[in-house]
Design a protein around this motif. Structure first.
Motif, short mmCIF file in Angstrom:
data_model
loop_
_atom_site.label_atom_id
_atom_site.label_comp_id
_atom_site.label_asym_id
_atom_site.label_seq_id
_atom_site.Cartn_x
_atom_site.Cartn_y
_atom_site.Cartn_z
N TYR A 1 -28.93 -1.03 -7.55
CA TYR A 1 -29.78 -2.19 -7.79
C TYR A 1 -29.02 -3.31 -8.50
O TYR A 1 -28.25 -3.07 -9.44
CB TYR A 1 -30.97 -1.80 -8.66
N GLU B 1 -32.63 3.92 -15.73
CA GLU B 1 -31.39 3.30 -15.31
C GLU B 1 -30.24 4.25 -15.60
O GLU B 1 -29.47 4.06 -16.52
CB GLU B 1 -31.20 1.97 -16.03
N GLY C 1 -30.35 -6.07 -10.61
CA GLY C 1 -31.63 -6.41 -11.23
C GLY C 1 -32.72 -5.52 -10.67
O GLY C 1 -32.61 -4.30 -10.71
N ASP C 2 -33.75 -6.12 -10.09
CA ASP C 2 -34.85 -5.36 -9.50
C ASP C 2 -34.71 -5.20 -7.99
O ASP C 2 -35.61 -4.67 -7.34
CB ASP C 2 -36.20 -6.05 -9.79
N THR C 3 -33.61 -5.64 -7.42
CA THR C 3 -33.43 -5.60 -5.97
C THR C 3 -32.44 -4.51 -5.59
O THR C 3 -31.29 -4.52 -6.05
CB THR C 3 -32.91 -6.96 -5.46
N GLU C 4 -32.88 -3.60 -4.73
CA GLU C 4 -31.99 -2.57 -4.22
C GLU C 4 -31.07 -3.21 -3.17
O GLU C 4 -31.53 -3.75 -2.18
CB GLU C 4 -32.79 -1.42 -3.59
N ARG D 1 -36.65 0.61 -12.19
CA ARG D 1 -36.45 -0.29 -13.33
C ARG D 1 -36.52 0.47 -14.64
O ARG D 1 -35.84 0.14 -15.58
CB ARG D 1 -37.50 -1.39 -13.30
N PRO E 1 -41.23 -6.23 -5.17
CA PRO E 1 -40.31 -5.81 -6.23
C PRO E 1 -39.85 -4.38 -5.99
O PRO E 1 -40.46 -3.63 -5.23
CB PRO E 1 -41.16 -5.91 -7.50
N ALA E 2 -38.78 -4.00 -6.65
CA ALA E 2 -38.27 -2.62 -6.57
C ALA E 2 -39.29 -1.68 -7.19
O ALA E 2 -40.12 -2.09 -8.00
CB ALA E 2 -36.95 -2.52 -7.30
N ALA F 1 -41.12 0.79 -9.65
CA ALA F 1 -41.09 0.79 -11.11
C ALA F 1 -40.13 1.83 -11.65
O ALA F 1 -39.46 1.62 -12.65
CB ALA F 1 -42.50 1.03 -11.66
#
Length: 144
Positions: free
Chosen positions: A99, A30, A101-104, A27, A21-22, A24
């Motif tokens: 990003y 933002e 969502g959680d993906t760079e 996330r 996951p990216a 923390a």
């Protein structure tokens, strides 16, 4: 070791990295967003890191510079709204992550002293620095 086992090891490492996951912090903070088809802009009121001592650019200024990279606009067209995250990387570099969502999905490196973009990456090269083909890196041999 022959080339084939090295390639298999590299592919396994890539798969493991892409499954992570990216961070923390990306996330939880933002500070910016990008709408598909628009020029990226930081969200007002988002928490941005403080400007480190000796840096010329603020995080907001570095994001504005990163937003000008064609890869950011192209990725926003295909991914839609992107969250923006800025991090100071001494000495004198801002790393801007975009990003979905959680993906760079895009990473832009901004040179602080002159406000230029050093490099930008998309796809697997965002998460896997060795795949960028830097000299003296394992990935350089595979990407050459």
């Amino acid at each position: 070791m022959t080339v084939r086992p090295r390639l298999l090891i590299a592919l396994a490492a890539l798969a493991a990295l892409l499954a992570l996951p990216a961070p923390a912090s990306a996330r939880d903070d933002e500070p910016g967003s990008t709408e598909a088809g628009s020029v990226p802009a930081p969200v007002i009121g988002g928490k941005l890191p403080e400007t480190p001592k000796g840096y010329n650019l603020s995080a907001r200024e570095a994001i504005r510079i990163g937003d000008t990279d064609p890869k950011v606009a192209e990725t926003a067209q295909t991914h839609g709204k992107l969250k923006t995250f800025a991090e100071a990387k001494p000495p004198f570099t801002w790393q801007i992550g975009y990003y979905d969502g959680d993906t760079e999905v895009v990473q832009v490196s901004v040179n602080d002293p002159d406000g230029t973009i050093r490099e930008s990456w998309t796809g697997y090269q965002v998460a896997w620095q060795m795949a960028r083909g830097y000299t003296e890196q394992f990935g350089h041999l595979l990407n050459a």
